[in-house]
Scaffold this motif. Structure first.
Motif, PDB file in Angstrom:
ATOM      1  N   ILE A  28     -57.006 -28.314  19.543  1.00  0.00           N
ATOM      2  CA  ILE A  28     -57.184 -29.293  18.478  1.00  0.00           C
ATOM      3  C   ILE A  28     -55.843 -29.962  18.216  1.00  0.00           C
ATOM      4  CG2 ILE A  28     -57.947 -29.654  16.102  1.00  0.00           C
ATOM      5  CD1 ILE A  28     -60.116 -28.445  17.977  1.00  0.00           C
ATOM      6  N   GLU A  29     -55.812 -31.292  18.327  1.00  0.00           N
ATOM      7  CA  GLU A  29     -54.613 -32.069  18.024  1.00  0.00           C
ATOM      8  C   GLU A  29     -55.048 -33.250  17.165  1.00  0.00           C
ATOM      9  OE1 GLU A  29     -51.663 -31.836  21.655  1.00  0.00           O
ATOM     10  OE2 GLU A  29     -53.717 -32.184  22.378  1.00  0.00           O
ATOM     11  N   GLY A  30     -54.829 -33.103  15.853  1.00  0.00           N
ATOM     12  CA  GLY A  30     -55.303 -34.132  14.928  1.00  0.00           C
ATOM     13  C   GLY A  30     -56.815 -34.200  14.965  1.00  0.00           C
ATOM     14  N   THR A  59     -48.211 -23.108  21.677  1.00  0.00           N
ATOM     15  CA  THR A  59     -48.546 -22.940  20.265  1.00  0.00           C
ATOM     16  C   THR A  59     -49.380 -24.140  19.810  1.00  0.00           C
ATOM     17  OG1 THR A  59     -46.472 -23.974  19.591  1.00  0.00           O
ATOM     18  CG2 THR A  59     -46.486 -21.562  19.763  1.00  0.00           C
ATOM     19  N   GLY A  60     -50.086 -23.959  18.714  1.00  0.00           N
ATOM     20  CA  GLY A  60     -50.894 -25.045  18.173  1.00  0.00           C
ATOM     21  C   GLY A  60     -52.189 -24.539  17.577  1.00  0.00           C
ATOM     22  N   VAL A  61     -53.095 -25.456  17.344  1.00  0.00           N
ATOM     23  CA  VAL A  61     -54.396 -25.159  16.749  1.00  0.00           C
ATOM     24  C   VAL A  61     -55.444 -25.153  17.854  1.00  0.00           C
ATOM     25  CG1 VAL A  61     -56.125 -25.893  15.067  1.00  0.00           C
ATOM     26  CG2 VAL A  61     -53.686 -26.173  14.553  1.00  0.00           C
ATOM     27  N   TYR A  62     -56.280 -24.132  17.834  1.00  0.00           N
ATOM     28  CA  TYR A  62     -57.315 -23.954  18.847  1.00  0.00           C
ATOM     29  C   TYR A  62     -58.640 -23.629  18.171  1.00  0.00           C
ATOM     30  CZ  TYR A  62     -53.601 -23.766  22.303  1.00  0.00           C
ATOM     31  OH  TYR A  62     -52.527 -24.088  23.104  1.00  0.00           O
ATOM     32  N   GLU A  63     -59.705 -23.732  18.952  1.00  0.00           N
ATOM     33  CA  GLU A  63     -61.024 -23.352  18.469  1.00  0.00           C
ATOM     34  C   GLU A  63     -61.752 -22.618  19.577  1.00  0.00           C
ATOM     35  OE1 GLU A  63     -63.696 -25.866  15.752  1.00  0.00           O
ATOM     36  OE2 GLU A  63     -64.503 -26.215  17.762  1.00  0.00           O
ATOM     37  N   LEU A  64     -62.286 -21.453  19.243  1.00  0.00           N
ATOM     38  CA  LEU A  64     -63.199 -20.744  20.124  1.00  0.00           C
ATOM     39  C   LEU A  64     -64.609 -21.002  19.612  1.00  0.00           C
ATOM     40  CD1 LEU A  64     -61.407 -17.296  20.552  1.00  0.00           C
ATOM     41  CD2 LEU A  64     -61.834 -18.993  22.342  1.00  0.00           C
ATOM     42  N   VAL A  65     -65.511 -21.334  20.515  1.00  0.00           N
ATOM     43  CA  VAL A  65     -66.911 -21.502  20.148  1.00  0.00           C
ATOM     44  C   VAL A  65     -67.695 -20.433  20.892  1.00  0.00           C
ATOM     45  CG1 VAL A  65     -68.924 -23.011  20.143  1.00  0.00           C
ATOM     46  CG2 VAL A  65     -66.637 -23.973  19.742  1.00  0.00           C
ATOM     47  N   PHE A  66     -68.309 -19.542  20.123  1.00  0.00           N
ATOM     48  CA  PHE A  66     -69.115 -18.456  20.664  1.00  0.00           C
ATOM     49  C   PHE A  66     -70.580 -18.904  20.616  1.00  0.00           C
ATOM     50  CE2 PHE A  66     -65.267 -16.609  18.982  1.00  0.00           C
ATOM     51  CZ  PHE A  66     -64.913 -15.644  19.909  1.00  0.00           C
ATOM     52  N   HIS A  67     -71.243 -18.924  21.749  1.00  0.00           N
ATOM     53  CA  HIS A  67     -72.632 -19.393  21.821  1.00  0.00           C
ATOM     54  C   HIS A  67     -73.576 -18.231  21.503  1.00  0.00           C
ATOM     55  CE1 HIS A  67     -71.847 -23.506  23.129  1.00  0.00           C
ATOM     56  NE2 HIS A  67     -70.707 -22.965  23.541  1.00  0.00           N
ATOM     57  N   PRO A  89     -68.135 -21.396  15.601  1.00  0.00           N
ATOM     58  CA  PRO A  89     -66.780 -21.883  15.870  1.00  0.00           C
ATOM     59  C   PRO A  89     -65.761 -21.135  15.022  1.00  0.00           C
ATOM     60  CG  PRO A  89     -67.877 -23.363  14.364  1.00  0.00           C
ATOM     61  CD  PRO A  89     -68.859 -22.257  14.679  1.00  0.00           C
ATOM     62  N   ILE A  90     -64.664 -20.773  15.638  1.00  0.00           N
ATOM     63  CA  ILE A  90     -63.561 -20.153  14.911  1.00  0.00           C
ATOM     64  C   ILE A  90     -62.303 -20.947  15.242  1.00  0.00           C
ATOM     65  CG2 ILE A  90     -62.164 -18.087  14.573  1.00  0.00           C
ATOM     66  CD1 ILE A  90     -64.652 -16.466  15.402  1.00  0.00           C
ATOM     67  N   ARG A  91     -61.766 -21.637  14.243  1.00  0.00           N
ATOM     68  CA  ARG A  91     -60.557 -22.453  14.419  1.00  0.00           C
ATOM     69  C   ARG A  91     -59.374 -21.658  13.876  1.00  0.00           C
ATOM     70  NH1 ARG A  91     -60.607 -28.852  13.483  1.00  0.00           N
ATOM     71  NH2 ARG A  91     -62.245 -28.510  15.009  1.00  0.00           N
ATOM     72  N   PHE A  92     -58.305 -21.601  14.645  1.00  0.00           N
ATOM     73  CA  PHE A  92     -57.161 -20.766  14.287  1.00  0.00           C
ATOM     74  C   PHE A  92     -55.892 -21.366  14.862  1.00  0.00           C
ATOM     75  CE2 PHE A  92     -59.005 -19.486  18.221  1.00  0.00           C
ATOM     76  CZ  PHE A  92     -57.941 -19.225  19.059  1.00  0.00           C
ATOM     77  N   GLY A  93     -54.759 -20.932  14.341  1.00  0.00           N
ATOM     78  CA  GLY A  93     -53.467 -21.406  14.811  1.00  0.00           C
ATOM     79  C   GLY A  93     -52.695 -20.304  15.507  1.00  0.00           C
ATOM     80  N   MET A  94     -51.934 -20.691  16.504  1.00  0.00           N
ATOM     81  CA  MET A  94     -51.026 -19.773  17.193  1.00  0.00           C
ATOM     82  C   MET A  94     -49.628 -20.363  17.042  1.00  0.00           C
ATOM     83  SD  MET A  94     -53.275 -18.456  20.467  1.00  0.00           S
ATOM     84  CE  MET A  94     -53.377 -20.014  21.339  1.00  0.00           C
ATOM     85  N   SER A  95     -48.780 -19.693  16.266  1.00  0.00           N
ATOM     86  CA  SER A  95     -47.498 -20.256  15.862  1.00  0.00           C
ATOM     87  C   SER A  95     -46.304 -19.764  16.667  1.00  0.00           C
ATOM     88  CB  SER A  95     -47.249 -19.964  14.385  1.00  0.00           C
ATOM     89  OG  SER A  95     -47.225 -18.566  14.166  1.00  0.00           O
ATOM     90  N   LYS A  96     -46.506 -18.745  17.488  1.00  0.00           N
ATOM     91  CA  LYS A  96     -45.395 -18.217  18.287  1.00  0.00           C
ATOM     92  C   LYS A  96     -45.933 -17.619  19.569  1.00  0.00           C
ATOM     93  CE  LYS A  96     -45.567 -13.890  15.766  1.00  0.00           C
ATOM     94  NZ  LYS A  96     -44.888 -12.961  14.892  1.00  0.00           N
TER      95      LYS A  96
END
Length: 117
Positions: A28-30, A59-67, A89-96
């Motif tokens: 996810i970018e913007g 690093t950044g924002v990601y989303e996992l979608v579990f069907h 959907p689970i949206r989460f950030g990875m900062s390091k």
């Protein structure tokens, strides 16, 4: 230490790993949502490879979608039309640069997640 991403899906209604559940990863970018990978869980409820390996980690924002709906249909879970849970959907950030583990505890009528290890 380089970073990477994994998951583990447990079917809490049946008390077993969720085998055969499709998982998609998006960055996810913007307002932009980019599909990176699609995997399926194995007999242990995990993917055979890291969802986001060290070689692709950023690093950044990601989303996992579990069907979940497709999995629950295949597992012959009690169903409604439409099914209460379909895509989770689970949206989460990875900062390091670290190991990020995003497990899913799933039943036909609820789910939970947390940052695992």
């Amino acid at each position: 230490m380089a970073g990477y991403l994994t998951t583990h899906v447990l079917d809490t209604a049946r008390g077993c790993p969720a085998e055969g559940l499709k998982v998609e990863l998006f960055r996810i970018e913007g307002d932009k949502r980019t599909h990176l990978k699609t995997l399926v869980t194995n007999s242990d409820g995990r993917t055979d490879e890291q969802i986001l390996p060290e070689s692709s980690f950023a690093t950044g924002v990601y989303e996992l979608v579990f069907h979940a709906g497709d999995y629950l249909d295949a597992a012959e879970a009690p169903s409604e039309t439409p099914r209460f849970l379909d895509a989770v959907p689970i949206r989460f950030g990875m900062s390091k640069a670290a190991h990020y583990h995003v497990p899913l505890l799933l039943s036909p009528f609820g789910y939970s997640t947390y940052r695992g290890s």
